[in-house]
Motif scaffolding. Structure first.
Motif, PDB file in Angstrom:
ATOM      1  N   THR A  59       1.475   3.590  -4.061  1.00 37.82           N
ATOM      2  CA  THR A  59       1.888   2.659  -5.105  1.00 37.82           C
ATOM      3  C   THR A  59       2.114   3.485  -6.350  1.00 37.82           C
ATOM      4  N   LYS A  60       3.346   3.491  -6.810  1.00 40.83           N
ATOM      5  CA  LYS A  60       3.747   4.401  -7.896  1.00 40.83           C
ATOM      6  C   LYS A  60       2.685   4.479  -8.998  1.00 40.83           C
TER       7      LYS A  60
ATOM      8  N   HIS B  26      -0.939  -0.734 -14.637  1.00 42.91           N
ATOM      9  CA  HIS B  26      -0.365  -1.744 -13.736  1.00 42.91           C
ATOM     10  C   HIS B  26      -1.062  -3.080 -14.005  1.00 42.91           C
TER      11      HIS B  26
ATOM     12  N   MET C  76      -2.951  -3.244  -5.652  1.00 41.00           N
ATOM     13  CA  MET C  76      -2.388  -1.884  -5.755  1.00 41.00           C
ATOM     14  C   MET C  76      -2.499  -1.156  -4.419  1.00 41.00           C
TER      15      MET C  76
ATOM     16  N   LYS D 238      -0.140  -2.685  -1.652  1.00 34.42           N
ATOM     17  CA  LYS D 238       1.284  -2.282  -1.691  1.00 34.42           C
ATOM     18  C   LYS D 238       1.489  -0.951  -0.956  1.00 34.42           C
ATOM     19  N   ALA D 239       0.556  -0.009  -1.185  1.00 39.24           N
ATOM     20  CA  ALA D 239       0.663   1.285  -0.508  1.00 39.24           C
ATOM     21  C   ALA D 239       0.464   1.116   1.001  1.00 39.24           C
TER      22      ALA D 239
ATOM     23  N   TYR E 180       3.475  -0.400   2.681  1.00 41.75           N
ATOM     24  CA  TYR E 180       4.534   0.614   2.831  1.00 41.75           C
ATOM     25  C   TYR E 180       4.262   1.458   4.073  1.00 41.75           C
TER      26      TYR E 180
ATOM     27  N   TYR F 147      -8.011   4.925   2.175  1.00 36.37           N
ATOM     28  CA  TYR F 147      -7.292   4.390   1.011  1.00 36.37           C
ATOM     29  C   TYR F 147      -8.020   4.728  -0.275  1.00 36.37           C
TER      30      TYR F 147
ATOM     31  N   TYR G 272       8.352   8.699  -7.300  1.00 45.25           N
ATOM     32  CA  TYR G 272       6.960   8.262  -7.384  1.00 45.25           C
ATOM     33  C   TYR G 272       6.245   8.812  -8.617  1.00 45.25           C
TER      34      TYR G 272
ATOM     35  N   GLY H 122      -3.011   3.648 -10.023  1.00 45.09           N
ATOM     36  CA  GLY H 122      -2.218   3.895  -8.820  1.00 45.09           C
ATOM     37  C   GLY H 122      -3.077   3.841  -7.575  1.00 45.09           C
TER      38      GLY H 122
END
Lengths: 178, 436
Positions: B12-13, B18, B26, B29-30, B33, B114, B185, B218
């Motif tokens: 996640t950028k 955020h 957060m 989202k990663a 992906y 994570y 990113y 992030g």
């Protein structure tokens, strides 16, 4: 090429705003497009903090004496005290450090953590003592921040002590010896 | 131990803040992906993933204890096994290695690592205070706890010991920022010059604002699997995976207080000899013994004899330009003391990118082709996993797919090293990823 635009910005503060009501859409499908609600929340604590076995170091500072420890088994000197030797695990004895040391390295902090921001610029120094392979972190006073250069390394420094101790490592600081 | 592979990753950028997401989303989202990249639906993932390892550094930033489990339940991965790891700046690297161990040991076939950090929840100087609490609060923090100050003292000694120059440090910033210019990113995408770096405001002499990484929000995830795990994932997704082998892990430590670092002998790598360092007191405060130990163990496990010949690129923990130079030496990319000259000659730059600087040995071994922490950002718990994801994509040769351009793709990348680093060099991890 990069401009420091922040330099001409008006200072931002965090206090002042309390949010009571926010707009609310009739159609719940629009809720996902809503801006996040960001609020200011305070968090503060008083700790009952013991220096435990390191307490004699602070008692020393309060009495104008700089103490380290020496391993009773192997003789290793901990300039920043440890009751037990980091080399061999043996128990250490308290000892007085030499009255003079040398600058091992240093820096000038122009910014800092929030707690120390008001004290900037200040100098941090790691001091070495003859016969010891470990160091002491402290403040260096009496040197102009603008005179920071590698040439300061190796200069002799002496410890000084606050008259009214606060029982913090900053009860101790160093000044140039010559 | 059995072979372990990285099979997918997501980021996640990293951004200054955020506010539109909590830490759970957060990470989600990663994670989404990473699943989408291997064609795995959520339901299938829940069936196949055996457990997780959570990574975030600071309870102060989060102001939420047990945040790890809140992510795990948000991902729908309870009641599977899980735990949180913490080791300062190396938290992400440690997380990756704990996930590796879960798979290598046979306890899990598929393990999700994570990590995240939410550093925007306080202002920058309070954030620096939180980070400085990762120094001894009896002896170090109260003196003026400030990590840039600590690293400045280290590099001042490095300059004294080895003649390292501030312009050499600035080159690291130029390299990493210009690399990041091509990385979607990255938090900071700037074309800088050595002059820009030196003219930037002084933070702690001799480190300027552009010698120091920024704070970020992030998240990043890495999915690791055994051969059996790969079969299960392929069956569940109906797609053929492109796994990358994790062929070595190493970890080292050193005393919390820099002042306690002894002066002894260098820990040697296979391509070095004691004669190289006859008059060097080691590690002192100019070098990271933890980094050297981590490197030695990881290289031994992966069978690396000479990193310059055996590794194609490195993603390392450049929280400061100075620590990137120190780390070249710890990782044996050059000898101790030669880090400044190593970057000046161009060795760690990408061969195909224009940096506006004349470089004699450009691209010997690209370091931080992604832009590193310096430009990508450093949301602590996510950082070590971000490196794993970038390294994974490099070896998969899928940078173009994920970045939208292949300018940062290291040609013929077969083997890479990732390096995650805590404190003033207290915990360091090195992991090796290579073509399966």
């Amino acid at each position: 090429m990069k401009k420091e635009k922040e330099a001409i910005a008006i200072p931002e503060t965090e206090e002042g705003t309390v949010l009571f009501k926010v707009p609310f859409p009739k159609d719940l499908k629009q809720l996902k497009d809503m801006s996040p609600i960001v609020t200011l929340q305070h968090y503060g604590i008083n700790y009952i903090h013991s220096y435990g076995q390191d307490s004699p170091f602070f008692a020393g500072l309060a009495n104008g004496r700089l103490l380290g420890t020496r391993c009773a088994s192997c003789g290793y000197i901990h300039v920043t005290p440890k009751l037990h030797c980091q080399q061999c695990g043996g128990e250490c004895e308290w000892m007085e450090l030499p009255k003079e040391g040398r600058i091992h390295t240093f820096t000038v902090c122009y910014f800092g953590s929030e707690e120390f921001l008001k004290e900037t610029p200040f100098m941090l120094v790691l001091v070495e003592f003859a016969g010891a392979k470990t160091l002491m972190l402290s403040r260096l006073l009496g040197v102009a921040p603008s005179s920071a250069s590698i040439d300061l390394i190796g200069k002799k420094v002496r410890p000084r002590f606050k008259r009214n101790s606060k029982f913090k490592p900053t009860d101790l600081y160093f000044v140039l010896a010559e | 131990m059995r072979p372990v592979y990285m099979v997918s990753g997501g980021i996640t950028k990293f951004a200054k803040a955020h506010p539109e997401m909590t830490f759970q989303l957060m990470v989600k989202k990663a994670y989404d992906y990473a699943l989408a990249d291997i064609g795995l639906m959520h339901r299938e993932a829940v069936d196949v993933i055996d457990g997780v390892v959570a990574s975030y550094f600071s309870d102060h930033f989060t102001r939420q204890l047990m945040a790890g489990i809140m992510v795990q339940d948000y991902l729908g991965l309870v009641p599977k096994p899980g735990h949180r790891v913490e080791g300062g700046g190396a938290t992400g690297g440690i997380c990756f290695q704990e996930a590796y161990k879960s798979v290598a040991s046979g306890v899990m076939d598929v393990c999700l690592a994570y990590g995240f950090e939410t550093m925007s929840h306080v202002n920058t100087w309070k954030g620096n205070e939180f980070i400085a609490l990762a120094s001894d609060v009896n002896f170090d923090y109260p003196v003026g706890g400030f990590y840039t100050g600590y690293y400045a003292m280290m590099v001042v000694r490095h300059m004294k010991e080895f003649g390292t120059k501030v312009e050499q440090m600035a080159l690291v910033s130029v390299k990493n920022h210009i690399n990041a210019y091509h990385n979607p990113y990255a938090q900071k995408r700037e074309q800088l010059t050595v002059e820009d770096v030196r003219k930037s405001p002084m933070v702690a002499w001799p480190l300027t604002r552009l010698d120091v990484c920024v704070m970020s929000d992030g998240a990043a995830v890495a999915l690791l699997a055994s051969e059996e795990g790969i079969r299960k994932l392929e069956k569940a997704s109906g797609t053929k995976l492109r796994p990358v082998r994790v062929s070595g892990i190493g970890r080292g430590t050193d005393s919390m207080r820099m002042a306690d670092r002894p002066h002894g002998k260098v820990i040697l790598l296979p391509h070095e000899s004691a004669g190289d360092y006859r008059n060097l007191d080691y590690p002192g405060i100019h070098s990271f013994r933890a980094g050297r130990m981590a490197t030695k163990l990881a290289y031994e496990m992966a069978g690396i004899k000479n990193p310059l010949e055996d590794i194609d690129f490195v993603e390392l923990h450049d929280a400061f330009t100075s620590s990137e130079i120190q780390t070249y030496e710890d990782m044996g990319l050059c000898k101790y003391g030669e880090g400044g000259k190593f970057v000046e000659a161009g060795n760690p730059f990408l061969p195909n990118i224009d940096y506006g600087v004349k470089l004699k040995k450009k691209g010997t071994i690209p370091v931080n082709p992604s832009g590193g922490l310096m430009a990508c950002g450093h949301p602590v718990g996510a950082t070590g996993l971000m490196q794993a994801v970038f390294a994974f994509w490099q070896i998969q040769r899928s940078i173009k797919k994920h970045f939208g351009n292949d300018l940062l793709q290291v040609r013929d990348a077969r083997r890479g090293a990732i390096h995650s680093h805590a404190g003033t060099g207290t915990y360091v991890t090195v992991s090796i990823l290579e073509k399966a």
